[in-house]
Design a protein around this motif. Sequence first.
Motif, PDB file in Angstrom:
ATOM      1  N   TYR A 211     -12.509  13.121   6.466  1.00 27.26           N
ATOM      2  CA  TYR A 211     -12.362  11.666   6.577  1.00 27.26           C
ATOM      3  C   TYR A 211     -11.186  11.315   7.486  1.00 27.26           C
TER       4      TYR A 211
ATOM      5  N   GLN B 176       0.871  -1.169   0.000  1.00 28.28           N
ATOM      6  CA  GLN B 176       0.000   0.000   0.000  1.00 28.28           C
ATOM      7  C   GLN B 176       0.908   1.218   0.000  1.00 28.28           C
TER       8      GLN B 176
ATOM      9  N   ASP C 132      -2.379   7.613  -3.832  1.00 20.41           N
ATOM     10  CA  ASP C 132      -2.410   6.373  -3.078  1.00 20.41           C
ATOM     11  C   ASP C 132      -2.767   5.224  -4.012  1.00 20.41           C
TER      12      ASP C 132
ATOM     13  N   TYR D 218      -3.495   4.598  11.496  1.00 18.75           N
ATOM     14  CA  TYR D 218      -3.041   5.556  12.525  1.00 18.75           C
ATOM     15  C   TYR D 218      -2.220   4.832  13.574  1.00 18.75           C
TER      16      TYR D 218
ATOM     17  N   CYS E  56     -11.489   9.499  11.179  1.00 23.19           N
ATOM     18  CA  CYS E  56     -10.824   8.224  11.466  1.00 23.19           C
ATOM     19  C   CYS E  56      -9.913   8.375  12.679  1.00 23.19           C
ATOM     20  N   TRP E  57      -9.218   9.508  12.738  1.00 24.17           N
ATOM     21  CA  TRP E  57      -8.279   9.745  13.839  1.00 24.17           C
ATOM     22  C   TRP E  57      -9.025   9.829  15.170  1.00 24.17           C
TER      23      TRP E  57
ATOM     24  N   ARG F 150       2.332   4.626  -2.979  1.00 20.46           N
ATOM     25  CA  ARG F 150       1.926   5.672  -3.909  1.00 20.46           C
ATOM     26  C   ARG F 150       2.458   5.370  -5.302  1.00 20.46           C
TER      27      ARG F 150
ATOM     28  N   ASN G 144      -4.429   4.379   5.342  1.00 20.36           N
ATOM     29  CA  ASN G 144      -5.263   5.034   6.351  1.00 20.36           C
ATOM     30  C   ASN G 144      -5.071   4.412   7.730  1.00 20.36           C
TER      31      ASN G 144
ATOM     32  N   VAL H 100     -10.158   6.468  16.318  1.00 24.00           N
ATOM     33  CA  VAL H 100      -9.121   5.669  16.965  1.00 24.00           C
ATOM     34  C   VAL H 100      -8.995   6.100  18.431  1.00 24.00           C
TER      35      VAL H 100
ATOM     36  N   ARG I  40      -0.166   9.050  10.630  1.00 26.16           N
ATOM     37  CA  ARG I  40      -1.062   8.280   9.754  1.00 26.16           C
ATOM     38  C   ARG I  40      -0.289   7.851   8.514  1.00 26.16           C
ATOM     39  N   HIS I  41      -0.356   6.567   8.200  1.00 25.93           N
ATOM     40  CA  HIS I  41       0.151   6.118   6.903  1.00 25.93           C
ATOM     41  C   HIS I  41      -0.986   6.319   5.906  1.00 25.93           C
ATOM     42  N   THR I  42      -0.818   7.281   5.021  1.00 23.46           N
ATOM     43  CA  THR I  42      -1.943   7.740   4.208  1.00 23.46           C
ATOM     44  C   THR I  42      -2.480   6.669   3.257  1.00 23.46           C
TER      45      THR I  42
END
Lengths: 215, 964, 91
Positions: B710, A172, A179, C63, B714-715, A174, C61, B718, C56-58
């Motif tokens: 988004y 995963q 992404d 965290y 998500c953060w 780029r 997604n 968590v 965050r690993h984009t």
Amino acid sequence: MAVLAAGRRTPLGDLYAEHPDGVPSSIDATLVRTTVVPERSGEGPIEVLDLTRYARFGIKGKGASDWLRSKAIPLPEPVNTLAPVASRKLDLVRLGAEDYLVLPQSLGEPASLAALRSEWESDGRERKGFNSWREEVWAWFHIHGANVADFLAKTCPVDLNADRLPLRSVVQTRVAQMDCILVRTDRTNDHGFDLFFDVASANFMMSSLKELGAA
Amino acid sequence: MIPRLPLPYGTRIDRGQVLTFTFEGRTFRGLSGDTLASALVASGQWLISRSFKYHRARSVMTMAGQDANTLVQVAGEPNVLADVHPLREGLEATAQNVNGSLEKDRDALLDRLGRFMPVGFYYRTFFGPGKNSWLRLWEPLIRKKAGLGRVDTSAPRVRYEKQNLFYDVLVVGGGPAGISAAIEAADTGARVLLVDENPELGGSLTYARFDDEPEATAHLLGDLRQQIKAHPGIDVFTNAVANGWYADNWIPIITANRLYKVRAKEVILCTGSLDQPIPFRNNDLPGIVLGSAVQRLMRHYAVKPGRRAVVFAGNRDGYRVALDLVEAGVEVAAIVDPRTTQQHGAFAAQLETKGVRIILNAGIAEAAGAAGNKHLKAARITRSDADTSEWIDCDLLSVSCAYTPTYQLALQAGAKLSYDDGTAQFTLTNVPAHLTLAGSVAGNFSLPSVLAAGRKAGGNAAQTLGLASREIEVPEDEERSLSSLELPLVGHPKGRDFVDFDEDLQVKDIENAVRTGYDELELVKRFSTVGMGPSQGRHSALATARIVARATKRKVDDIGVTTSRPPFGPEKLGLLAGIQQSRYRYTSVHHRHVEAGAKMTPVGAWWRPLYYGDQKPPDTLIIDEVNLVRQRVGILDVSTLGKIELRGPDAGLLLDRFCSMNYAKQPVGRVRYCLTLNEMGTVIDDGVASRVAEDHYYVTATTGGVDRIYADMCWQNVQWGLDVDIHNVTAGFAAFNLTGPLARQVLEAAGGLDVSSEGLPFLGGRIGSVANCPVRIMRIGYSGELSFELHTPQSYGEALWDALMEAGKPLGLRPYGLEASRILRLEKGHIIIGQDTDAVSTADELGMAWALAMKKPFFIGKRSTELLRRLPARRRLVGFDLPSSEQDRPDEACLILEQGEAVGHITSTCLSPTLGKWIGLAFVPADLAEQGRTMLIKTRKGAELRARIVPPHFFDPENKRQEI
Amino acid sequence: MKIMNCPLNGPRNISEFTCFGPVHDAVDAQSASDAAWCHYLFYQENKAGIIREWWRHTPSNYYFIAERHTVTDEIIATYSASELSRIENKS
């Protein structure tokens, strides 16, 4: 939302074939191959196949792993690997602790995928994960060629070389500044990766790959 | 052509292939394999450039691309290093920085005016005579004088590429140490990349003389090259420069038009060392060359560098150069050795048998040039044990005295530079992990110790990688202390003893900088510009450190060198840019917009229709689109809206905490506005939440805001640990807003779910199908008309769009664009986040207190809102209107004036087609926000317009039209 | 380009990540005094030394927590956010 309409189309203009399940019968008959790097002396070409119109199915969220286990489907370990599910002719890609993407082992035989999907949809249990809309959110390309790792190194910051990244690895990262998930499938028996990325950027991805391949 | 030296001289040239080229309009001939400079020098054309400040004649100094003396213009390309630029048939080169011609440079006069241009003079001059003299007079003049080369603005487009590479071991420098390191590491199984800036591997083995006979050296080189070539684990880049060190061993490697970004687990620096010049008067004359450059000219290009030479030998290599010269048939008039006793007896004996005179205790006081100072004519030799001095005629002065390690990459990686008074050299210590030095950069000078040190470094790197390696002993290095000599740095009374050749800085310039008060090295550099030219201090750093040390009575070790930063050498902007690709995103019906003649506009990465058609002026087309929606029905592609699936038992709780209204209590089948604040109480985004099921909300966000919303959701999730799955499906759904009094009829004609006012009331949300496409449909809109927002999986987007257009055709349905949408929403007083809000706008200021469920126990921004409510209100977003006029108009960002002071500004405004007047929104101070009040707008033309403050719901304030 | 080790995806270029700021002590917004709330909003300690941050690993997604030295810029450790509660319970 199970209603199907005729005339579904991919971003690159592929019509989903007029089959009841929306999937054509063979990978080769109608598939457009785009050559991004032409054949050069002694080195094969690098080609891109747009697989966006082929069926795939994603579930994620709490309960997804349990549901797959309950179907006697072995989970890929660790995260970021693909595990074939021979009994069902499916490939299971694990993207997170509770995030899965299911692909048909043979693109031309979508029945097993449809069966799994309908099992999941009709399952009444409370926690089974959620539909992650992978067939709509992501475009699906396959890029392959003997030098595909070198080629992708122009735009991908992860080492994709065949001897460092084994078959069925998932990355995963780029590609083309966006992404992208790469799965090494060697789908055409050539060194090759399935690419999953923003469906709205399918045109951009194709033009980027072509431009990177231009001499 | 002057004959070249016989074989085996000239390892890089092909004597059979003659190339013709021009320099300064004159035709020359060279050989294939020559560099531009070697071909010029071989033809007797030593004069290559004029110096930066005094326009003094300059020629080759390093023959290694490390000095600025050989910068020339080649066709459209400025600043080409002639000493490394390969010669090509038909090449056209010209000199740079000359006024007139290279031979007759009118600015050479500046050399006599040096006393009017002391160090740092530009900091004290150019202020007068008038107020704007700098801009009008001096700056254009200096720009013309100071520029090097000329950019060809019509140059053809060139393709530059970047590529990532991954290796276990990167070896920088392909000399004897680098080659040995690469072989040793690769032997253990490591994947190795070996890079060298020269066209071939070998480093000093290709030109220098060692203790063994030259034939033995050539044999060793051939053997090492063969091992590299045969090794499957080693990749080699030649003509490639490792141009810096970045964190975690990330090294940019430049070769031709490609930039490789190499990530290596281990890096071995075998970058060698740089031969240093010595200061004496006129030490820059053409014909005064570093010893290594003399050897390069002879070995690589078979160029006989002179007829009669004086060799300055402050180290062993000076004697070796002298031997090379004698063997090549150059008369060596004298060896000038500053040391009191003979340190190199064997060499000295060899040379003396050949009749070479060796003068110990000697130095060079000055050099003299032939007419116009275009070439060396003689050197004046002084002796410290005698008062007399002696002029010796010569056309070549070879200088070998000291080395500095090529420390740049090591320092960038965090190594520390010290100065060893014993060996008179800089040394590198505190080398960080995963970096190793070997060869002369690490102080290894004798060939056996260089080779062994390379192997040891390769083995150590392999060991760190967990590969099995062998123990290697590095033999004692007896040459180390004989490689460099520290000369007393006393300036010549008449100057022109250059320390920095790029910037024409002399010994006294550095001394004067210190005397002026700039006694720290970094200050000396900035005041004097020492080390700031193209060669970046490669030949001036050591001398500068010594001068500053002496002038400030400190040790050289305490002075050091200025901070080393990438890049090591110049890099073209094209390499940094690479292939430029700007991301673009298309909605599923992009092609339909294009077919319908839409003027497309970028909105972030997305492309959206601004308006449709070109048969009328855009303003008219936009008004037509507004009228279409108000009177009949239009369709807007809103697929770019952010879309988030919130699913799970805590979905309502998450939304309650994240957005400002009540969502847990929202009934299934209803749609509710979402206002999102940050912790400061600032409005950051808005959208709607449609409750699809008890545990499922379908939430929209703005096109530009969704990525942040988004990520933040998500953060927070968590951190809050809620049982909810958050999924961004923005691109997965196409969305169309069908709006206008006839919207319902279109949907009825298309066929599908019940869209009657009972079946789907205002703010209702349903799941079903329309025209056989699965849809999520919401009775919401921005326009204030009867509106349906239809969301369908993007693969159905085109099918749904086509079906709606078909069904709506008899009703006059047409698509409309963003411009019309902005007018429609403004007529209703709806805000656009980011246009009508800024970094501190609160919901209260925006008149959106209705959207804050302050009774909820918590939502992000609630605490700050409560706190702010106890403070006096600062400003309000108000509506305003004013009559339409031909003369002037309000615009977005125009100021609101109160008693001549700017107190606010317009955020949105338009001439409303529906109402026939200007309407808009503006921020004004709270105490001036009273309805009915008149406010002054300062227009772009500078006039003042009077506007009336009114409620922002300009059209249909009771909202009757949207609720039918 | 620095490398950060993502607990899920392994070592990657830092450009694949986004920093979400230091891990704060939990502040209860509703019970905090005005002063405490403003301190929480606007005061950053900006410590010289090891700090704990959200990252965050984009592309995935994901965290997680990173411990980083603000002076040397050394990334000392990265771990899943679930470790955080374990660490906090211990201390």
